[in-house]
Design a protein around this motif. Sequence first.
Motif, PDB file in Angstrom:
ATOM      1  N   ASP A   4     -55.227 -48.278 -54.617  1.00 45.07           N
ATOM      2  CA  ASP A   4     -54.921 -47.254 -55.397  1.00 45.07           C
ATOM      3  C   ASP A   4     -54.190 -47.695 -56.679  1.00 45.07           C
ATOM      4  O   ASP A   4     -54.692 -47.218 -57.829  1.00 45.07           O
ATOM      5  CB  ASP A   4     -54.447 -46.169 -54.660  1.00 45.07           C
ATOM      6  N   LYS A   5     -53.135 -48.441 -56.413  1.00 49.83           N
ATOM      7  CA  LYS A   5     -52.506 -48.742 -57.500  1.00 49.83           C
ATOM      8  C   LYS A   5     -53.065 -49.715 -58.571  1.00 49.83           C
ATOM      9  O   LYS A   5     -52.893 -49.246 -59.791  1.00 49.83           O
ATOM     10  CB  LYS A   5     -50.847 -49.246 -57.058  1.00 49.83           C
ATOM     11  N   SER A   6     -53.812 -50.598 -57.982  1.00 49.62           N
ATOM     12  CA  SER A   6     -54.181 -51.542 -58.784  1.00 49.62           C
ATOM     13  C   SER A   6     -55.396 -51.019 -59.648  1.00 49.62           C
ATOM     14  O   SER A   6     -55.731 -51.267 -60.856  1.00 49.62           O
ATOM     15  CB  SER A   6     -54.533 -52.933 -58.200  1.00 49.62           C
ATOM     16  N   PHE A   7     -56.209 -50.211 -58.808  1.00 49.08           N
ATOM     17  CA  PHE A   7     -57.180 -49.479 -59.343  1.00 49.08           C
ATOM     18  C   PHE A   7     -56.969 -48.555 -60.840  1.00 49.08           C
ATOM     19  O   PHE A   7     -57.544 -48.319 -61.837  1.00 49.08           O
ATOM     20  CB  PHE A   7     -58.148 -48.719 -58.343  1.00 49.08           C
ATOM     21  N   ILE A   8     -56.095 -47.701 -60.303  1.00 52.67           N
ATOM     22  CA  ILE A   8     -55.636 -46.626 -61.171  1.00 52.67           C
ATOM     23  C   ILE A   8     -55.133 -47.386 -62.538  1.00 52.67           C
ATOM     24  O   ILE A   8     -55.156 -46.724 -63.725  1.00 52.67           O
ATOM     25  CB  ILE A   8     -54.750 -45.433 -60.889  1.00 52.67           C
ATOM     26  N   ALA A   9     -54.405 -48.663 -62.563  1.00 51.61           N
ATOM     27  CA  ALA A   9     -53.939 -49.305 -63.447  1.00 51.61           C
ATOM     28  C   ALA A   9     -54.983 -49.952 -64.363  1.00 51.61           C
ATOM     29  O   ALA A   9     -54.711 -50.257 -65.480  1.00 51.61           O
ATOM     30  CB  ALA A   9     -52.882 -50.356 -63.061  1.00 51.61           C
ATOM     31  N   GLN A  10     -56.093 -50.019 -63.954  1.00 51.21           N
ATOM     32  CA  GLN A  10     -57.264 -50.606 -64.459  1.00 51.21           C
ATOM     33  C   GLN A  10     -57.886 -49.610 -64.953  1.00 51.21           C
ATOM     34  O   GLN A  10     -58.444 -49.572 -66.342  1.00 51.21           O
ATOM     35  CB  GLN A  10     -58.166 -51.371 -63.712  1.00 51.21           C
ATOM     36  N   VAL A  11     -58.138 -48.385 -64.637  1.00 46.00           N
ATOM     37  CA  VAL A  11     -58.772 -47.064 -65.284  1.00 46.00           C
ATOM     38  C   VAL A  11     -57.983 -46.621 -66.437  1.00 46.00           C
ATOM     39  O   VAL A  11     -58.415 -46.370 -67.423  1.00 46.00           O
ATOM     40  CB  VAL A  11     -58.811 -45.958 -64.261  1.00 46.00           C
ATOM     41  N   TYR A  12     -56.446 -46.543 -66.227  1.00 46.76           N
ATOM     42  CA  TYR A  12     -55.482 -46.250 -67.303  1.00 46.76           C
ATOM     43  C   TYR A  12     -54.623 -47.382 -67.381  1.00 46.76           C
ATOM     44  O   TYR A  12     -53.486 -46.989 -67.015  1.00 46.76           O
ATOM     45  CB  TYR A  12     -54.790 -44.858 -66.806  1.00 46.76           C
ATOM     46  N   PRO A  13     -54.943 -48.417 -68.383  1.00 42.52           N
ATOM     47  CA  PRO A  13     -54.027 -49.506 -68.429  1.00 42.52           C
ATOM     48  C   PRO A  13     -52.852 -49.380 -69.531  1.00 42.52           C
ATOM     49  O   PRO A  13     -53.071 -48.610 -70.484  1.00 42.52           O
ATOM     50  CB  PRO A  13     -54.956 -50.639 -68.855  1.00 42.52           C
ATOM     51  N   LYS A  14     -51.598 -49.679 -68.797  1.00 40.88           N
ATOM     52  CA  LYS A  14     -50.606 -49.697 -69.755  1.00 40.88           C
ATOM     53  C   LYS A  14     -50.526 -50.768 -70.635  1.00 40.88           C
ATOM     54  O   LYS A  14     -50.917 -51.913 -70.207  1.00 40.88           O
ATOM     55  CB  LYS A  14     -49.283 -49.674 -68.625  1.00 40.88           C
ATOM     56  N   ASN A  15     -50.046 -50.635 -71.759  1.00 39.26           N
ATOM     57  CA  ASN A  15     -49.830 -51.944 -72.531  1.00 39.26           C
ATOM     58  C   ASN A  15     -48.714 -52.983 -72.332  1.00 39.26           C
ATOM     59  O   ASN A  15     -47.782 -52.517 -71.531  1.00 39.26           O
ATOM     60  CB  ASN A  15     -49.326 -51.232 -74.056  1.00 39.26           C
TER      61      ASN A  15
ATOM     62  N   LYS B 147     -62.792 -39.193 -67.162  1.00 37.28           N
ATOM     63  CA  LYS B 147     -61.702 -39.645 -67.518  1.00 37.28           C
ATOM     64  C   LYS B 147     -60.843 -39.147 -68.624  1.00 37.28           C
ATOM     65  O   LYS B 147     -61.663 -38.733 -69.636  1.00 37.28           O
ATOM     66  CB  LYS B 147     -61.549 -41.330 -67.574  1.00 37.28           C
ATOM     67  N   TRP B 148     -59.476 -39.027 -68.706  1.00 37.61           N
ATOM     68  CA  TRP B 148     -58.954 -38.616 -69.758  1.00 37.61           C
ATOM     69  C   TRP B 148     -58.625 -39.829 -70.707  1.00 37.61           C
ATOM     70  O   TRP B 148     -58.756 -41.082 -70.339  1.00 37.61           O
ATOM     71  CB  TRP B 148     -57.446 -38.257 -69.269  1.00 37.61           C
ATOM     72  N   THR B 149     -58.531 -39.513 -72.032  1.00 34.46           N
ATOM     73  CA  THR B 149     -58.054 -40.744 -73.041  1.00 34.46           C
ATOM     74  C   THR B 149     -57.015 -41.335 -72.341  1.00 34.46           C
ATOM     75  O   THR B 149     -55.957 -40.893 -72.041  1.00 34.46           O
ATOM     76  CB  THR B 149     -57.884 -40.069 -74.314  1.00 34.46           C
ATOM     77  N   ASN B 150     -56.984 -42.724 -72.439  1.00 35.90           N
ATOM     78  CA  ASN B 150     -55.856 -43.438 -71.744  1.00 35.90           C
ATOM     79  C   ASN B 150     -54.424 -43.165 -72.894  1.00 35.90           C
ATOM     80  O   ASN B 150     -54.608 -43.094 -73.923  1.00 35.90           O
ATOM     81  CB  ASN B 150     -56.386 -45.125 -72.049  1.00 35.90           C
ATOM     82  N   GLY B 151     -53.594 -43.168 -72.035  1.00 37.72           N
ATOM     83  CA  GLY B 151     -52.346 -42.633 -72.747  1.00 37.72           C
ATOM     84  C   GLY B 151     -52.135 -41.225 -72.839  1.00 37.72           C
ATOM     85  O   GLY B 151     -51.053 -40.659 -73.411  1.00 37.72           O
ATOM     86  N   SER B 152     -53.004 -40.190 -72.339  1.00 38.54           N
ATOM     87  CA  SER B 152     -52.772 -39.040 -72.492  1.00 38.54           C
ATOM     88  C   SER B 152     -51.469 -38.522 -71.994  1.00 38.54           C
ATOM     89  O   SER B 152     -51.221 -38.967 -71.061  1.00 38.54           O
ATOM     90  CB  SER B 152     -53.931 -38.384 -71.874  1.00 38.54           C
TER      91      SER B 152
ATOM     92  N   TYR C 206     -60.233 -29.473 -59.867  1.00 36.51           N
ATOM     93  CA  TYR C 206     -61.180 -29.990 -60.445  1.00 36.51           C
ATOM     94  C   TYR C 206     -61.229 -31.400 -60.649  1.00 36.51           C
ATOM     95  O   TYR C 206     -60.161 -31.977 -60.688  1.00 36.51           O
ATOM     96  CB  TYR C 206     -61.539 -29.379 -61.819  1.00 36.51           C
ATOM     97  N   ILE C 207     -62.193 -32.249 -60.867  1.00 30.04           N
ATOM     98  CA  ILE C 207     -62.346 -33.702 -61.259  1.00 30.04           C
ATOM     99  C   ILE C 207     -62.066 -33.974 -62.622  1.00 30.04           C
ATOM    100  O   ILE C 207     -62.687 -33.422 -63.508  1.00 30.04           O
ATOM    101  CB  ILE C 207     -63.739 -34.369 -60.816  1.00 30.04           C
ATOM    102  N   GLY C 208     -60.930 -34.601 -62.977  1.00 30.20           N
ATOM    103  CA  GLY C 208     -60.773 -35.099 -64.456  1.00 30.20           C
ATOM    104  C   GLY C 208     -60.838 -34.052 -65.421  1.00 30.20           C
ATOM    105  O   GLY C 208     -59.998 -33.181 -65.183  1.00 30.20           O
ATOM    106  N   THR C 209     -61.479 -34.433 -66.425  1.00 32.00           N
ATOM    107  CA  THR C 209     -61.399 -33.469 -67.629  1.00 32.00           C
ATOM    108  C   THR C 209     -62.256 -32.158 -67.438  1.00 32.00           C
ATOM    109  O   THR C 209     -62.582 -31.323 -68.366  1.00 32.00           O
ATOM    110  CB  THR C 209     -61.852 -34.362 -68.861  1.00 32.00           C
TER     111      THR C 209
END
Length: 273
Positions: free
Chosen positions: A262-273, A76-81, A136-139
């Motif tokens: 997809d939408k709910s999952f990616i929002a959990q992986v990279y949550p917005k404030n 995963k990328w750092t959240n907020g990247s 490539y996958i993620g980072t």
Amino acid sequence: MELRKKILFGLIISASATLVACNKNADSTEAPQDSEELKPVSKADIPAGFKDAHVCKDVYLPGGTDPRGAVISAKKWTNGSVITVRLYGGSTKVRQKVMQYANEWSKYANITFRFVTSGNAQLRVTFTDGAGSYSYIGTDALRIASNEETMNFGWFDDNTPDSEFSRTVIHEFGHALGMIHEHQHPLAAIPWDKDKVYTYYAGYPNYWSKSDVDNNLFAKYATTQTQYSSYDKNSIMHYSISSALTTNGFSVGNNTVLSATDKSFIAQVYPKN
């Protein structure tokens, strides 16, 4: 900067960074030797919407081990990247469509794709015709030399329909955010008719060996090592599956947009404030 072209067939599957490739048409017309003893499934058995559909194949960098079951959160990328992306080639229309559909993820994830036209970029996207589509996958992309691509779209042109841009671009940028193929979800219980699957994928346009099929369709990620939501047959990350390749008529269509999961999952992986 000249970016290398990848040959996606005949590669030794071994490495520590994962590259996921979607192949529409193979350049080679020769099947691997171990497919000679398999009788191809008739295309007449496959519904029209599934014939010669895009197929995504995992291949790995030489010199490592198969990373299946690796901790996806480690990619995963750092959240907020803010992830920089540079496009090499492609017409104006094609480039605009890639930028448009890549940004579908940012509507739900706390990630920004910043498209640049010069300098180094973390994601480098090429448009090598006939080389398939892959990412490539993620980072893992950060481990690739700066003069090499990290993603390719191999069949886009100005006549490509929006549904195809949507399906392929969102899918590949999903991989770039660290997402796996949904049919390899830890909780997936797809009733594959394995003999038919082996024989079907041994033919055009894939020419896959049994080990290719095992790695790319039947193998699943481990529940203890993978961040995941509930299995979702409507996911943009899912292969299409013909009912002719399952034992009970189960099928998955060509998913072209982000599903609710997809939408709910990616929002959990990279949550917005």
